[in-house]
Design an enzyme around this catalytic site. Structure first.
Site, PDB file in Angstrom:
ATOM      1  N   GLY A  76      31.054  -4.992 -13.696  1.00 42.40           N
ATOM      2  CA  GLY A  76      31.217  -3.685 -13.073  1.00 42.40           C
ATOM      3  C   GLY A  76      31.480  -3.828 -11.594  1.00 42.40           C
ATOM      4  O   GLY A  76      31.385  -4.923 -11.030  1.00 42.40           O
ATOM      5  N   ARG A  85      23.323   4.017  -6.318  1.00 40.47           N
ATOM      6  CA  ARG A  85      23.707   3.564  -7.654  1.00 40.47           C
ATOM      7  C   ARG A  85      24.519   4.630  -8.382  1.00 40.47           C
ATOM      8  O   ARG A  85      25.423   4.329  -9.148  1.00 40.47           O
ATOM      9  CB  ARG A  85      22.447   3.204  -8.448  1.00 40.47           C
ATOM     10  CG  ARG A  85      21.716   1.982  -7.904  1.00 40.47           C
ATOM     11  CD  ARG A  85      20.503   1.642  -8.757  1.00 40.47           C
ATOM     12  NE  ARG A  85      19.800   0.477  -8.241  1.00 40.47           N
ATOM     13  CZ  ARG A  85      18.781   0.537  -7.397  1.00 40.47           C
ATOM     14  NH1 ARG A  85      18.355   1.701  -6.966  1.00 40.47           N
ATOM     15  NH2 ARG A  85      18.184  -0.565  -6.989  1.00 40.47           N
ATOM     16  N   ILE A 115      22.923  -4.097 -17.801  1.00 42.29           N
ATOM     17  CA  ILE A 115      22.378  -4.298 -16.461  1.00 42.29           C
ATOM     18  C   ILE A 115      23.222  -3.562 -15.422  1.00 42.29           C
ATOM     19  O   ILE A 115      22.765  -3.268 -14.323  1.00 42.29           O
ATOM     20  CB  ILE A 115      22.322  -5.809 -16.137  1.00 42.29           C
ATOM     21  CG1 ILE A 115      21.567  -6.560 -17.244  1.00 42.29           C
ATOM     22  CG2 ILE A 115      21.656  -6.066 -14.785  1.00 42.29           C
ATOM     23  CD1 ILE A 115      21.749  -8.062 -17.192  1.00 42.29           C
ATOM     24  N   ALA A 147       8.082  -4.245 -11.247  1.00 41.35           N
ATOM     25  CA  ALA A 147       7.622  -5.562 -10.795  1.00 41.35           C
ATOM     26  C   ALA A 147       7.438  -5.580  -9.280  1.00 41.35           C
ATOM     27  O   ALA A 147       6.464  -6.150  -8.761  1.00 41.35           O
ATOM     28  CB  ALA A 147       8.620  -6.635 -11.220  1.00 41.35           C
ATOM     29  N   HIS A 172      16.736   4.558 -12.289  1.00 42.12           N
ATOM     30  CA  HIS A 172      16.723   3.349 -11.460  1.00 42.12           C
ATOM     31  C   HIS A 172      17.566   3.663 -10.231  1.00 42.12           C
ATOM     32  O   HIS A 172      18.755   3.382 -10.171  1.00 42.12           O
ATOM     33  CB  HIS A 172      17.310   2.169 -12.231  1.00 42.12           C
ATOM     34  CG  HIS A 172      17.477   0.924 -11.400  1.00 42.12           C
ATOM     35  ND1 HIS A 172      16.441   0.358 -10.707  1.00 42.12           N
ATOM     36  CD2 HIS A 172      18.565   0.143 -11.164  1.00 42.12           C
ATOM     37  CE1 HIS A 172      16.883  -0.721 -10.065  1.00 42.12           C
ATOM     38  NE2 HIS A 172      18.173  -0.860 -10.327  1.00 42.12           N
TER      39      HIS A 172
END
Length: 307
Positions: A76, A85, A115, A147, A172
């Site tokens: 991408g 994003r 992803i 994380a 995200h």
């Protein structure tokens, strides 16, 4: 175990290297429009296997992904400094549609991990174009964000991140949120832990500041080195391991909820998404989560003519 990776840029090649180190595959196929780059990465990675488990590493065409147990999509347009994003939506939707059509053609029984950003929107595109069951189409979602949150809480509170149970959920991206209501350290609700922490008088970060650091992490890294790759490669590899080993780990991938892909806690096993886990959210968090859903849906609306 055969894993194919579509896209051999920084994220794709870093993920391939992480998979080699984890020794979870018998064969890795790399595909990229830039065939020479894919061939170069395959050769370089092949040399790395000398010090790890013996496996086949090769570059190939779309037809070579046939028989893949898992296909990873990393191809991408790159996220540019200052670009959100979701700004990538139109640009990448066309790319992901073409990739999805080829996966459906050559690997109809595979499990897909997307992803490519914006990961929630692109995962939805993959699901719609392939027609696969939703448990077989997973986005990396907010796994890396979660994380990062646990790492920063651990650092700030003087505990191992492994003893921190806290989640980033939602998009995200800019509308993600920390689910503080369900966050715990060593089984103790985080706000109670903070009240009784012996270091509280010297603590220079409140929870909102920690969340801001998490939210801005990708932008900070991109502004300094141009891309994020190692963290997401490790997150993807952990997701792959839970699938291959049927471990049932709980992560926050992008999963299908209310006809939208969004980051939310889910159990990951050999079939992909086994189930989602409902966590406690207060009224403010619930409102923010629903708002995050709405934002993703707005961007899906902008590409509906492509699906």
């Amino acid at each position: 175990m055969k894993i194919s990776i579509i896209g051999t840029g920084r994220v794709g090649s870093s993920t391939a290297f992480a998979l080699i180190n984890a020794a979870v595959a018998d064969e890795i196929v790399l595909y990229d429009l830039n065939k020479e780059m894919a061939e170069g990465e395959a050769l370089d990675l092949l040399h790395a296997t000398t010090f790890h488990k013996r496996m086949i590493i090769r570059a190939g065409e779309y037809s070579d992904i046939e028989g893949s147990d898992i296909v990873l999509i990393t191809a991408g347009a790159a996220q540019k400094p200052g670009e959100t994003r979701l700004d990538l939506t139109i640009k990448n939707a066309k790319i992901i549609k073409g990739i999805s059509e080829n996966i459906k053609k050559y690997a109809p029984n595979t499990l897909i991990i997307n992803i490519t950003n914006p990961v929630d929107v692109m995962s939805y595109v993959v699901w719609k174009v392939t027609g696969f069951e939703s448990n077989r189409v997973i986005g990396t979602g907010t796994i890396l964000d979660t994380a990062r949150l646990r790492a920063l809480i651990g650092k700030n509170c003087g505990v191992s991140p492994m003893s921190v149970h806290a989640y980033i959920i939602g998009e995200h991206g800019d509308s993600e949120l920390a689910a503080w209501s369900s966050a715990m350290i060593g089984g103790v609700p985080i706000k109670g832990f903070c009240r009784n922490c012996p270091y509280k008088d010297n603590c220079n970060k409140d929870l909102s500041k920690i969340f801001d650091d998490v939210k801005n992490s990708a932008y900070t890294i991109i502004s300094k080195k141009g891309a994020t790759n190692y963290g997401i490669a490790s997150a993807t590899t952990a997701l792959v391991e839970s699938i291959i080993k049927n471990e049932g780990r709980v992560y926050t991938p992008s999963v299908l909820l209310d006809d939208v892909y969004i980051g939310y806690p889910a159990v990951i096993n050999k079939d992909g998404v086994e189930r989602t886990i409902d966590i406690t959210l207060n009224d403010e968090e619930t409102e923010k989560f629903e708002s995050s859903k709405s934002i993703i849906k707005e961007y899906l609306e902008s590409i509906k003519n492509l699906l």
